[in-house]
Scaffold this motif. Structure first.
Motif, PDB file in Angstrom:
ATOM      1  N   ILE A 375       0.835  -1.198   0.000  1.00  0.00           N
ATOM      2  CA  ILE A 375       0.000   0.000   0.000  1.00  0.00           C
ATOM      3  C   ILE A 375       0.876   1.256   0.000  1.00  0.00           C
ATOM      4  CG2 ILE A 375      -1.777   1.275   1.271  1.00  0.00           C
ATOM      5  CD1 ILE A 375      -2.717  -1.354  -0.031  1.00  0.00           C
ATOM      6  N   VAL A 376       0.472   2.249  -0.795  1.00  0.00           N
ATOM      7  CA  VAL A 376       1.204   3.515  -0.882  1.00  0.00           C
ATOM      8  C   VAL A 376       0.222   4.672  -0.666  1.00  0.00           C
ATOM      9  CG1 VAL A 376       2.969   2.611  -2.430  1.00  0.00           C
ATOM     10  CG2 VAL A 376       0.883   3.591  -3.396  1.00  0.00           C
ATOM     11  N   PRO A 377       0.738   5.858  -0.273  1.00  0.00           N
ATOM     12  CA  PRO A 377      -0.150   7.011  -0.050  1.00  0.00           C
ATOM     13  C   PRO A 377      -0.970   7.352  -1.296  1.00  0.00           C
ATOM     14  CG  PRO A 377       2.001   7.423   0.901  1.00  0.00           C
ATOM     15  CD  PRO A 377       2.128   6.159   0.104  1.00  0.00           C
ATOM     16  N   SER A 378      -2.281   7.532  -1.113  1.00  0.00           N
ATOM     17  CA  SER A 378      -3.188   7.696  -2.247  1.00  0.00           C
ATOM     18  C   SER A 378      -4.311   8.673  -1.920  1.00  0.00           C
ATOM     19  CB  SER A 378      -3.817   6.343  -2.634  1.00  0.00           C
ATOM     20  OG  SER A 378      -2.848   5.366  -2.906  1.00  0.00           O
ATOM     21  N   LEU A 379      -4.933   9.173  -2.987  1.00  0.00           N
ATOM     22  CA  LEU A 379      -6.177   9.916  -2.916  1.00  0.00           C
ATOM     23  C   LEU A 379      -7.098   9.300  -3.963  1.00  0.00           C
ATOM     24  CD1 LEU A 379      -3.596  12.121  -2.740  1.00  0.00           C
ATOM     25  CD2 LEU A 379      -5.486  13.658  -2.118  1.00  0.00           C
ATOM     26  N   ALA A 380      -8.292   9.845  -4.115  1.00  0.00           N
ATOM     27  CA  ALA A 380      -9.197   9.380  -5.170  1.00  0.00           C
ATOM     28  C   ALA A 380      -9.941  10.569  -5.736  1.00  0.00           C
ATOM     29  CB  ALA A 380     -10.180   8.345  -4.636  1.00  0.00           C
ATOM     30  N   GLY A 381     -10.092  10.596  -7.042  1.00  0.00           N
ATOM     31  CA  GLY A 381     -10.819  11.689  -7.669  1.00  0.00           C
ATOM     32  C   GLY A 381     -10.342  11.916  -9.096  1.00  0.00           C
ATOM     33  N   PRO A 382     -10.790  13.030  -9.696  1.00  0.00           N
ATOM     34  CA  PRO A 382     -11.524  14.141  -9.081  1.00  0.00           C
ATOM     35  C   PRO A 382     -13.041  14.024  -9.108  1.00  0.00           C
ATOM     36  CG  PRO A 382     -10.901  14.722 -11.320  1.00  0.00           C
ATOM     37  CD  PRO A 382     -10.357  13.342 -11.077  1.00  0.00           C
ATOM     38  N   ARG A 383     -13.572  12.880  -9.639  1.00  0.00           N
ATOM     39  CA  ARG A 383     -15.028  12.800  -9.782  1.00  0.00           C
ATOM     40  C   ARG A 383     -15.630  11.520  -9.216  1.00  0.00           C
ATOM     41  NH1 ARG A 383     -13.291  14.269 -15.049  1.00  0.00           N
ATOM     42  NH2 ARG A 383     -13.684  16.455 -15.577  1.00  0.00           N
ATOM     43  N   ARG A 384     -14.808  10.460  -9.040  1.00  0.00           N
ATOM     44  CA  ARG A 384     -15.356   9.184  -8.595  1.00  0.00           C
ATOM     45  C   ARG A 384     -14.463   8.585  -7.513  1.00  0.00           C
ATOM     46  NH1 ARG A 384     -16.500   5.269 -13.545  1.00  0.00           N
ATOM     47  NH2 ARG A 384     -14.210   5.348 -13.577  1.00  0.00           N
ATOM     48  N   PRO A 385     -15.064   7.932  -6.514  1.00  0.00           N
ATOM     49  CA  PRO A 385     -14.260   7.377  -5.418  1.00  0.00           C
ATOM     50  C   PRO A 385     -13.409   6.190  -5.810  1.00  0.00           C
ATOM     51  CG  PRO A 385     -16.585   6.836  -5.134  1.00  0.00           C
ATOM     52  CD  PRO A 385     -16.511   7.800  -6.261  1.00  0.00           C
ATOM     53  N   GLN A 386     -13.734   5.520  -6.902  1.00  0.00           N
ATOM     54  CA  GLN A 386     -12.943   4.365  -7.310  1.00  0.00           C
ATOM     55  C   GLN A 386     -11.729   4.747  -8.151  1.00  0.00           C
ATOM     56  OE1 GLN A 386     -16.140   4.934  -8.298  1.00  0.00           O
ATOM     57  NE2 GLN A 386     -16.580   4.038 -10.294  1.00  0.00           N
ATOM     58  N   ASP A 387     -11.583   6.034  -8.470  1.00  0.00           N
ATOM     59  CA  ASP A 387     -10.462   6.477  -9.298  1.00  0.00           C
ATOM     60  C   ASP A 387      -9.293   6.876  -8.407  1.00  0.00           C
ATOM     61  OD1 ASP A 387     -11.997   6.025 -11.558  1.00  0.00           O
ATOM     62  OD2 ASP A 387     -12.753   8.072 -11.621  1.00  0.00           O
ATOM     63  N   ARG A 388      -8.523   5.864  -7.995  1.00  0.00           N
ATOM     64  CA  ARG A 388      -7.410   6.113  -7.072  1.00  0.00           C
ATOM     65  C   ARG A 388      -6.273   6.847  -7.777  1.00  0.00           C
ATOM     66  NH1 ARG A 388      -2.778   3.133  -4.985  1.00  0.00           N
ATOM     67  NH2 ARG A 388      -3.135   1.572  -6.604  1.00  0.00           N
ATOM     68  N   VAL A 389      -5.641   7.764  -7.034  1.00  0.00           N
ATOM     69  CA  VAL A 389      -4.542   8.557  -7.551  1.00  0.00           C
ATOM     70  C   VAL A 389      -3.381   8.458  -6.565  1.00  0.00           C
ATOM     71  CG1 VAL A 389      -3.790  10.844  -8.316  1.00  0.00           C
ATOM     72  CG2 VAL A 389      -6.207  10.193  -8.512  1.00  0.00           C
ATOM     73  N   LEU A 390      -2.195   8.120  -7.037  1.00  0.00           N
ATOM     74  CA  LEU A 390      -1.030   8.170  -6.169  1.00  0.00           C
ATOM     75  C   LEU A 390      -0.773   9.619  -5.753  1.00  0.00           C
ATOM     76  CD1 LEU A 390       1.494   5.775  -7.982  1.00  0.00           C
ATOM     77  CD2 LEU A 390      -0.159   5.241  -6.193  1.00  0.00           C
ATOM     78  N   MET A 391      -0.398   9.821  -4.516  1.00  0.00           N
ATOM     79  CA  MET A 391      -0.141  11.180  -4.047  1.00  0.00           C
ATOM     80  C   MET A 391       0.874  11.874  -4.946  1.00  0.00           C
ATOM     81  SD  MET A 391       0.910  12.435  -0.221  1.00  0.00           S
ATOM     82  CE  MET A 391       2.616  11.872  -0.333  1.00  0.00           C
ATOM     83  N   SER A 392       1.864  11.135  -5.406  1.00  0.00           N
ATOM     84  CA  SER A 392       2.894  11.717  -6.268  1.00  0.00           C
ATOM     85  C   SER A 392       2.356  12.135  -7.632  1.00  0.00           C
ATOM     86  CB  SER A 392       4.030  10.708  -6.460  1.00  0.00           C
ATOM     87  OG  SER A 392       3.548   9.503  -7.039  1.00  0.00           O
ATOM     88  N   GLU A 393       1.190  11.575  -8.029  1.00  0.00           N
ATOM     89  CA  GLU A 393       0.625  11.848  -9.346  1.00  0.00           C
ATOM     90  C   GLU A 393      -0.541  12.829  -9.309  1.00  0.00           C
ATOM     91  OE1 GLU A 393       1.707  10.452 -12.305  1.00  0.00           O
ATOM     92  OE2 GLU A 393       3.394   9.682 -11.162  1.00  0.00           O
ATOM     93  N   LEU A 394      -0.835  13.404  -8.152  1.00  0.00           N
ATOM     94  CA  LEU A 394      -2.060  14.192  -8.021  1.00  0.00           C
ATOM     95  C   LEU A 394      -2.068  15.389  -8.968  1.00  0.00           C
ATOM     96  CD1 LEU A 394      -4.747  14.527  -6.576  1.00  0.00           C
ATOM     97  CD2 LEU A 394      -3.585  15.923  -4.861  1.00  0.00           C
ATOM     98  N   GLY A 395      -0.979  16.154  -9.004  1.00  0.00           N
ATOM     99  CA  GLY A 395      -0.944  17.318  -9.876  1.00  0.00           C
ATOM    100  C   GLY A 395      -1.149  16.948 -11.335  1.00  0.00           C
ATOM    101  N   LYS A 396      -0.476  15.892 -11.773  1.00  0.00           N
ATOM    102  CA  LYS A 396      -0.603  15.447 -13.157  1.00  0.00           C
ATOM    103  C   LYS A 396      -2.035  14.989 -13.446  1.00  0.00           C
ATOM    104  CE  LYS A 396       2.749  12.907 -14.659  1.00  0.00           C
ATOM    105  NZ  LYS A 396       3.639  11.738 -14.898  1.00  0.00           N
ATOM    106  N   THR A 397      -2.639  14.270 -12.483  1.00  0.00           N
ATOM    107  CA  THR A 397      -4.019  13.802 -12.655  1.00  0.00           C
ATOM    108  C   THR A 397      -4.982  14.971 -12.777  1.00  0.00           C
ATOM    109  OG1 THR A 397      -3.580  11.765 -11.438  1.00  0.00           O
ATOM    110  CG2 THR A 397      -5.877  12.479 -11.575  1.00  0.00           C
TER     111      THR A 397
END
Length: 926
Positions: A375-397
């Motif tokens: 497991i690695v630090p993550s968020l989800a978005g910007p529109r759906r809870p199943q769309d996981r985003v790595l914290m390191s990739e948030l800006g790019k996402t």
């Protein structure tokens, strides 16, 4: 219900400090040729006990019990068995509970009009309603925010709460937890759930597994405690309250095996978002999920509950963690009595319902595996809870999701901080400034400080929701991040609307005991209320300069919240991007002021000394977190907070408390009106007929949520619902939300398909509640078009894509379409609860055959539709022919599947819905 002569010889006795109880032994089925029970998933075992205990030879027969006891992996696909399930209790919250109570009150009125006894309409199983969805974040960032928001809550909602006060005295088996106590699922987890229930039966006390259904999709949170329960629509819950069973098909159970343990620097939220992504990808809609494996012993119960809470986000009916030693530890830690804990341990071990690491693991229809160490630090978005985003990739996402806003600019490797001034402007004015390789930015003044807004700026940072605020480890982590940030000299940009809305009062107590609350408050994460707040859309207004700058410059700003939902238009109408994150990351992004950032490399900000401060500088270790949790999260904290849980504060005590068997409907009320569903009801239903000459009211794409169909948040004055309230003398400031207005069908029907982000193909290039009336071609609102169609006698349908009706278990997403004159919905797939809700309101769900879609069939929405085969005799999952006639007069046919999944679905549909079925049955028994 009394057991049918106990034909299996299952009834036996158990003695202990809890006294004497009787129970129905699961292993009694072994005498009837069943080989073994240990291969059965715990989910199946609990349902099996329900059948065994309630067997009466009519509703539940011996064959039903043996059929389920012989459950095998893969059996669900070929089985047509249907099992009546009688939950032990019902759980409600006020957004879904108020319309449910209004329906029960209306059923009493209908029975009285028909000459029957209205007291026959009464909950037959225990029901609890927790008021948690109505508090809004009107005031934030100050010590008096909580008091102000609660007072405003009562001012807005006194009519709704008066209905609930009436229900308390009018119905037996019905309890209300007043506002300001906590979020329904956290209150359930920490207090209401007993894991093993008891009731009097023929003068003896009978013990059985705690089971429930709830009118909120996140009812599944209590699955983490070993309690089997799930969300249903309000109409199904009402049927259960009135003694009707739920009908379950042969359960399909997906196992998820855990190994390892979470690595340093990660949280339960990171795990949850990973699990959500995995299970949504696997496809578990309508299925049961059950966790197994040695990794469970490394997972605290609050972490388990956080996963179970997200069942609706990955589509599962329920997500069970079996009772084990960690369950017992949690029950003791939350102040449950020693006698209850002993009963739970003894009963579950006797019944084979207690998990250990060395036991034989059950068999499943499918098994997924997850190593917790990955497991690695993550968020989800910007529109759906199943769309996981790595914290390191948030800006790019973020930039990819809103690429149109970044045309002509390229992502920078170092992102400017939200609190850094990048523009000059006159005081109070908003002026756009162009930066090389940066998006447009605007400088504004908030609370006497000049700040910069740009695409990606964080407008809302909310520690909220049942999902994470129930978890002491992530709440303490948020407090430690705040403490270290303050000590490093960081501050939160005043343009960020910050809030702390825990799921129970216990959270504030242990944060105070740990001396962490003052640091959260210094970063303006002050207590704003005990409720869902931002996660349900009750985020309140943004600061005026921020709101004006967003509107004037069409900025795409973001919210970061520790919630479970981030669908379009849900969190705030002006906030387009929403990311789900752990509470400590909510604090971190509030400090950063932007989501266009990589917090693994870039600094959170610069302090007064000019020092760059990074997330790694303020992130606590697991040892730090656990040390504080052990010292401060004590049984005394929970016992004290739940000692007077049903009493309420002075505001609740001061409410008017009407009495009587029948509710006195106020025709002038804009909050609570008698719903029309039972008015003029005939003793016998009219025969169902084929649908002819239907028009499309909305042509929709994939992932249409119940938030799109029936929004919960605020609404504009120029919307049909806003116009209705204005016409009835309601001021704009008193509109409240759609969720709070669900007791008034006139508001709700005008808000159906009222989401400002809805995209209807009939009005291409436009968002919101619009459609085209056909054949005139006039563009108008969905509500106005519906009224015109109904005057013309034209039936209506909706055509959609995949995952239609995902999200909340919102019965108004079915009630509203019914009142709009919608007779059927044709979609590629339906989410479980919404499909059931449609049937429960007498709307026919039709599913395209595999490979078919509105695109492959060339549907435009301008056709007229004939739906045949209904009046000839419907059967479960029957093929139904649809004829589409184009504007030029040519026509073609295609086949759909009627998603009436069981014989009882057919019965409900023919009766016009569940409640009419139940009401007619009760009147026949009178």
């Amino acid at each position: 219900m009394t057991a049918y002569n106990d034909v299996f010889g299952a009834r036996t006795r158990l003695d202990g400090a809890f006294g004497t109880v009787h129970y129905y032994r699961l292993d009694s089925v072994l005498k009837r040729g069943v080989d073994t029970l240990e291969r059965l998933p715990f989910t199946v075992r609990i349902i099996l006990e329900n059948l065994l205990r309630n067997a009466d030879g009519e509703l539940i027969r011996e064959d039903d019990i043996l059929s389920l006891a012989r459950w095998r992996p893969g059996q669900a696909a070929s089985s047509n068995a249907e099992y009546p399930f009688l939950p032990g209790r019902v759980l409600m919250q006020d957004f879904t509970g108020v319309p449910a109570v209004a329906d029960l009150a209306a059923m009493r009125s209908a029975v009285a009009r028909m000459g029957g006894d209205p007291k026959k309409i009464n909950p037959l199983v225990p029901a609890d309603l927790v008021i948690d969805h109505s508090v809004q974040v009107d005031v934030f960032g100050t010590t008096n925010a909580f008091q102000f928001n609660v007072e405003r809550e009562y001012e807005r909602n006194k009519e709704r709460y008066a209905l609930l006060r009436w229900a308390q005295q009018a119905f037996s088996n019905f309890r209300v937890v007043p506002p300001g106590t906590g979020i329904v699922h956290q209150v359930n987890l920490e207090y209401l759930a007993s894991v093993v229930m008891t009731k009097e039966e023929n003068g003896e006390k009978v013990a059985f597994p705690d089971t429930l259904v709830g009118t909120d999709s996140h009812t599944t949170m209590v699955n983490g405690l070993g309690v089997l329960g799930w969300g249903v629509g309000g109409i199904e819950a009402e049927a259960v309250l009135l003694g009707q069973p739920l009908y379950l098909l042969t359960p399909e159970v997906i196992g998820m095996r855990l190994t390892g343990s979470l690595p340093e620097g990660t949280t339960a939220t990171d795990l949850v978002l990973t699990v959500t992504q995995m299970l949504r990808k696997r496809g578990v809609v309508g299925k049961f999920v059950e966790f197994t494996g040695p990794g469970l012993s490394q997972l605290a119960l609050a972490d388990r509950a956080t996963i179970s809470n997200m069942s609706p986000e990955f589509g599962a009916t329920a997500t069970l963690f079996p009772v084990d030693a960690e369950t017992l530890r949690y029950l003791r830690a939350t102040g449950r009595s020693p006698e209850l804990v002993e009963l739970i341990e003894r009963y579950t071990k006797e019944q084979g319902l207690f998990r250990t690491d060395d036991m034989v693991e059950p068999e499943f229809d499918d098994l997924l595996e997850l190593d917790l160490s990955t497991i690695v630090p993550s968020l989800a978005g910007p529109r759906r809870p199943q769309d996981r985003v790595l914290m390191s990739e948030l800006g790019k996402t973020f930039r990819t999701a809103y690429a149109d806003r970044f045309s002509g600019s390229t992502p920078s490797t170092e992102t400017a901080q939200g609190q850094t001034a990048t523009a000059t402007a006159q005081k109070g004015a908003a002026v756009l400034v162009k930066e090389e390789n940066r998006p447009e930015s605007v400088e504004i003044e908030v609370d006497g400080q000049k700040v910069t807004l740009q695409h990606g700026s964080v407008a809302i940072a909310a520690i909220t929701s049942c999902t994470n605020t129930s978890n002491p480890s992530v709440m303490v982590a948020a407090g430690l991040v705040a403490k270290k940030a303050v000590e490093k000299g960081l501050k939160v940009n005043p343009a960020v609307k910050t809030s702390l809305a825990p799921g129970s009062r216990a959270v504030i107590d242990y944060l105070k005991n740990a001396n962490l609350l003052p640091y959260l408050e210094q970063l303006r994460f002050n207590l704003v209320g005990y409720g869902c707040t931002t996660c349900i859309g009750n985020s309140g207004p943004l600061p005026e300069p921020v709101a004006q700058a967003i509107q004037d410059n069409d900025l795409v700003v973001a919210s970061v919240l520790s919630g479970n939902r981030n669908f379009e238009g849900r969190i705030h109408p002006q906030v387009r991007a929403s990311f789900l994150a752990s509470p400590p990351l909510v604090v971190a992004y509030a400090l950063a002021g932007t989501v266009d950032i990589d917090l693994t490399k870039e600094p959170l900000g610069v302090n007064d000394k000019g020092e760059e401060v990074y997330l790694r500088d303020i992130w606590p270790t697991q040892q730090e977190i656990q040390s504080i949790v052990t010292k401060t999260v004590t049984p005394e904290v929970f016992a004290e907070n739940y000692a007077h849980v049903f009493e309420g504060d002075e505001h609740w005590q001061a409410l008017s408390n009407s009495t009587g068997t029948l509710f006195e409907w106020d025709p002038e009320s804009t909050y609570v009106r008698e719903p029309p569903f039972f008015q003029g009801m005939a003793n016998e239903p009219a025969p169902v007929k084929n649908i002819r000459g239907a028009r499309v009211l909305a042509m929709l794409d994939d992932s249409i949520t119940t938030d799109h169909i029936s929004p919960a948040g605020s609404f504009a004055a120029n919307s049909p619902a806003g116009q209705y309230l204005i016409e009835h003398g309601v001021q704009r400031r008193d509109f409240n939300t759609y969720g709070a207005r669900r007791g008034n069908h006139e508001v709700m029907v005008r808000g159906t398909f009222g989401n400002i982000r809805l995209r209807n193909r009939l009005v291409p290039g436009k968002e919101g509640y619009y459609t085209v009336h056909l054949p005139s071609g006039e563009e108008t609102t969905i509500y106005d078009a519906s009224m015109r169609y109904q005057q013309e006698g034209t039936p209506l349908i909706v055509v959609a894509g995949k995952e239609y009706g995902s999200g909340s278990s919102r019965d108004w997403a079915a009630k509203g379409p019914l009142l709009l004159g919608i007779h059927a919905v044709i979609a590629e797939s339906f989410e479980r609860i919404h499909r059931s809700n449609l049937v429960g309101m007498g709307i026919l769900p039709l599913q395209f055959r595999p490979g078919d879609s509105k695109e492959s069939l060339g549907l435009t929405g301008h056709e007229t539709f004939d739906i045949m085969g209904i009046e000839e005799g419907l059967k479960p999952r029957q093929e139904v022919t649809v004829r589409a006639t184009r504007e030029d007069g040519t026509s073609f046919e295609f086949t759909t599947i009627a998603r009436l999944d069981s014989p009882i679905d057919v019965t409900y549909y023919k009766n016009g819905g569940i409640l009419l079925t139940v009401l007619r049955r009760l009147m026949q028994e009178a």
